[in-house]
Each structure stands twice: as C-alpha cells, then as structure tokens.
Design an enzyme around this catalytic site. Structure first.
Site, mmCIF file in Angstrom:
data_model
loop_
_atom_site.group_PDB
_atom_site.id
_atom_site.type_symbol
_atom_site.label_atom_id
_atom_site.label_comp_id
_atom_site.label_asym_id
_atom_site.label_seq_id
_atom_site.Cartn_x
_atom_site.Cartn_y
_atom_site.Cartn_z
ATOM 1 N N ASP A 15 0.732 -1.131 0.046
ATOM 2 C CA ASP A 15 0.010 -0.130 0.075
ATOM 3 C C ASP A 15 0.982 1.338 -0.264
ATOM 4 O O ASP A 15 2.161 1.202 0.102
ATOM 5 C CB ASP A 15 -0.963 -0.026 1.226
ATOM 6 C CG ASP A 15 -1.779 1.204 1.550
ATOM 7 O OD1 ASP A 15 -2.539 1.492 0.448
ATOM 8 O OD2 ASP A 15 -1.897 1.758 2.528
ATOM 9 N N ALA A 17 -0.076 5.220 1.587
ATOM 10 C CA ALA A 17 -0.246 6.133 2.516
ATOM 11 C C ALA A 17 -0.317 5.203 3.948
ATOM 12 O O ALA A 17 -1.271 4.225 3.659
ATOM 13 C CB ALA A 17 -1.488 6.876 2.587
ATOM 14 N N ALA A 48 -13.601 10.247 9.604
ATOM 15 C CA ALA A 48 -13.124 10.308 8.150
ATOM 16 C C ALA A 48 -12.074 9.192 8.361
ATOM 17 O O ALA A 48 -11.968 8.463 7.081
ATOM 18 C CB ALA A 48 -12.152 11.692 8.041
ATOM 19 N N MET A 52 -11.343 4.049 5.717
ATOM 20 C CA MET A 52 -9.980 4.218 4.996
ATOM 21 C C MET A 52 -9.507 2.965 4.222
ATOM 22 O O MET A 52 -9.513 1.693 4.865
ATOM 23 C CB MET A 52 -8.632 4.666 5.994
ATOM 24 C CG MET A 52 -7.599 5.306 5.268
ATOM 25 S SD MET A 52 -7.805 6.589 4.063
ATOM 26 C CE MET A 52 -8.560 7.777 5.243
ATOM 27 N N LYS A 56 -11.675 6.405 -3.083
ATOM 28 C CA LYS A 56 -12.431 7.547 -2.347
ATOM 29 C C LYS A 56 -13.600 8.000 -2.339
ATOM 30 O O LYS A 56 -14.333 8.488 -1.602
ATOM 31 C CB LYS A 56 -11.264 8.758 -2.930
ATOM 32 C CG LYS A 56 -9.911 8.534 -2.426
ATOM 33 C CD LYS A 56 -9.597 8.143 -1.311
ATOM 34 C CE LYS A 56 -7.973 7.731 -1.054
ATOM 35 N NZ LYS A 56 -7.795 7.081 0.342
ATOM 36 N N HIS A 59 -15.325 5.804 -0.096
ATOM 37 C CA HIS A 59 -15.110 6.238 1.178
ATOM 38 C C HIS A 59 -16.118 7.195 1.561
ATOM 39 O O HIS A 59 -16.666 7.261 2.400
ATOM 40 C CB HIS A 59 -13.579 6.857 1.100
ATOM 41 C CG HIS A 59 -13.244 7.042 2.541
ATOM 42 N ND1 HIS A 59 -12.153 6.812 3.121
ATOM 43 C CD2 HIS A 59 -13.801 7.838 3.579
ATOM 44 C CE1 HIS A 59 -11.810 7.195 4.239
ATOM 45 N NE2 HIS A 59 -12.849 7.840 4.569
ATOM 46 N N ARG A 163 -10.779 -1.915 -3.579
ATOM 47 C CA ARG A 163 -10.735 -2.816 -2.368
ATOM 48 C C ARG A 163 -12.102 -2.530 -1.636
ATOM 49 O O ARG A 163 -12.621 -1.494 -1.825
ATOM 50 C CB ARG A 163 -9.678 -1.928 -1.411
ATOM 51 C CG ARG A 163 -8.311 -1.997 -1.824
ATOM 52 C CD ARG A 163 -7.596 -1.155 -0.716
ATOM 53 N NE ARG A 163 -6.188 -0.919 -1.279
ATOM 54 C CZ ARG A 163 -5.407 -0.094 -0.933
ATOM 55 N NH1 ARG A 163 -5.772 0.670 0.147
ATOM 56 N NH2 ARG A 163 -4.047 0.010 -1.216
ATOM 57 N N ASP A 189 -2.199 -1.088 5.994
ATOM 58 C CA ASP A 189 -2.496 -0.432 7.080
ATOM 59 C C ASP A 189 -4.167 -0.484 7.413
ATOM 60 O O ASP A 189 -4.466 0.081 8.407
ATOM 61 C CB ASP A 189 -2.006 0.990 7.453
ATOM 62 C CG ASP A 189 -2.445 1.852 6.374
ATOM 63 O OD1 ASP A 189 -2.967 3.004 7.164
ATOM 64 O OD2 ASP A 189 -2.435 1.858 5.056
#
Length: 275
Positions: A15, A17, A48, A52, A56, A59, A163, A189
């Site tokens: 990944d 970030a 927010a 994650m 986006k 999200h 994902r 993460d």
C-alpha cells in the site's frame, strides 16, 4: 503437468499512505474533513478514518451513510446525501488532495532500507492504493524524488472494483509476471487492504502503528509509553481481526523478519489460503 506449490515469495504488494509514505496516513483523512467542511458539514478526523482503504468515492459514500453525518447533511440541505451529492463532494476532494499531497509525502522511517533488502532477495515490488490515478501520479512522482520507485503501481480507478475486492493486487500479479498468488504478500494499514490481499489468495501483513488505525505522527508514536502502546496494539488488532491478517507488525521496518517466516512456511508446504 502437475501443480507445484511455490517454495518462496516472488513479490510484495505494498500500500502507499500509512505503509510506505505518510506515517499516520494524514493526507487522505485530513482532506476528507476539509472537503465536507466546504459544504458546511462537520466530519471529525476519527470519522474520516473509519472507511480508510476504500476508493475515495466509495469512502465518501460510506461516510455519508453514517447516520450522524447523514443527519448533519440533512440539517444543512434538507435531505440526506444522494450519489450526486457524494460526487459533488468527491469533485471538491480531488483538487484539495492533489494540492496538499506533498505535505504528507515523506517516506516512513526504514522503508527504503527494507525495500532495498527485499529487492536483494529477488522480490518484485508491486503497489496499489485507494487513490485514483490522477492523485497516484503525484504520489509516485514525490516518492521517486525521495528514492522510492516500485516496479508497478495500480490506482483504484484503474480496475473495475477497488478494495476490498482483489482486483488491484491481481493486476500487480499479472503485470509483474508472478506465477502464483501464494508467492505474494500484501502489506497494508487498513482492513479493506487486508481483505483485498486475502481475497486475492495472498499472504497478508497488517501494519498496526504506521497508518490509519493509530493515526499518530512518527514522533508521537515513538513517544507513546509502553503500556499505552500495548493497549493501542491490542485495540488495533481487534479492528483487524475480521479481515484475518496472517501477521501484525508495527511498521514496514519489521517486514524482513515476516518475509523470512513466510518463506519458511512455503518451504514446508503451507499456503496462505489454509492459514
């Protein structure tokens, strides 16, 4: 011709970030807060962070489906957010993200050394992210300036489904010429990223402290008292439990030991799908 199980790893799918760059995964989360604020709707940093790892747009849709956020939106606009409203927020999110991505582009301590070691061991480096291609191009450019250039990159909008679907990891398998998904390890993460790797039939490594789940800077992480750090590790491990990662480690700096253990397990005939 008979099927032969792989005896060692061929690739690591990383990944971005919270895994290799942007300790604490601040770039995406802070911009969600700012994008919603421009529509007069308050979203906390903790809220927010919840979805994650997703693409986006998805999200933002997930955030808008949270009853408390939907109610704040209704109080402002007289309706709960539609898909068109989600798209409007997304379209504001994107330029903000591109504008501010450089503020959180530093490599995670130890990442370059680990990646160099993995390459020395013959592993290919694939990558994927919840970022769309227009953001990923900037992220990749900044990372290259800092000395990191993976073998392949797949953005969330370059596959039919992001994902937690396996498409991005599998796109890396194809591009890198990997012979078996069991010869790959997905490092992430977030729980959607771990589910992505699991669904792709790979080994999975969840990072507990460098990314979204802990949500601290590197200095804040290092300053945590040991007792508090253990509490946070336990909390984050519980968050990941449903995604069933094969391994939990603090940061990418601990990855080489995991790679060695997976190679030993493969040599014994173990497969990720059975673990």
């Amino acid at each position: 011709m008979n099927y032969q199980q792989p005896s060692q790893l061929q690739a690591v799918i990383l990944d971005w970030a919270g895994t290799v760059v942007d300790f604490g995964s601040f770039a995406p989360t802070q911009i969600f807060v700012e994008a919603f604020a421009e529509f007069g709707v308050q979203v906390s940093l903790a809220e927010a962070r919840g979805p994650m790892g997703m693409g986006k747009w998805d999200h933002i849709r997930t955030l808008c489906d949270i009853p408390e956020i939907a109610e704040r939106y209704r109080a402002k606009f007289g309706r709960t957010p539609t898909d068109d409203d989600v798209t409007a927020i997304y379209e504001r999110f994107m330029p903000l993200q591109i504008e501010k991505i450089a503020e959180h582009s530093a490599l995670i301590p130890g990442a370059l050394d680990v990646i160099a070691q993995l390459r020395e061991e013959g592993l290919k480096i694939g990558t994927c992210s919840g970022y769309p291609a227009v953001v990923m191009s900037k992220v990749v450019e900044l990372a290259e300036r800092n000395g990191y250039k993976p073998d392949h990159v797949v953005a969330t909008d370059e596959v039919p489904n992001g994902r937690p679907h396996p498409a991005q990891s599998l796109a890396n398998v194809i591009a890198l010429g990997i012979s078996d998904v069991a010869a790959c390890v997905k490092v992430d993460d977030t729980w959607p990223g771990i589910l992505e790797g699991r669904s792709a039939g790979m080994w999975t490594v969840a990072l507990t402290c460098s990314g979204n789940a802990l949500g601290l800077t590197y200095d804040e992480y290092k300053a945590l008292p040991q007792e508090k750090l253990e509490q946070e590790r336990a909390r984050i491990a519980a968050m990941f439990e449903g995604a069933r990662p094969h391994y939990l480690i603090d940061t990418i700096a601990e990855l080489p030991a995991v790679i060695a253990d997976i190679n030993a397990r493969l040599a014994r005939g173990e497969m990720p799908q059975n673990s």
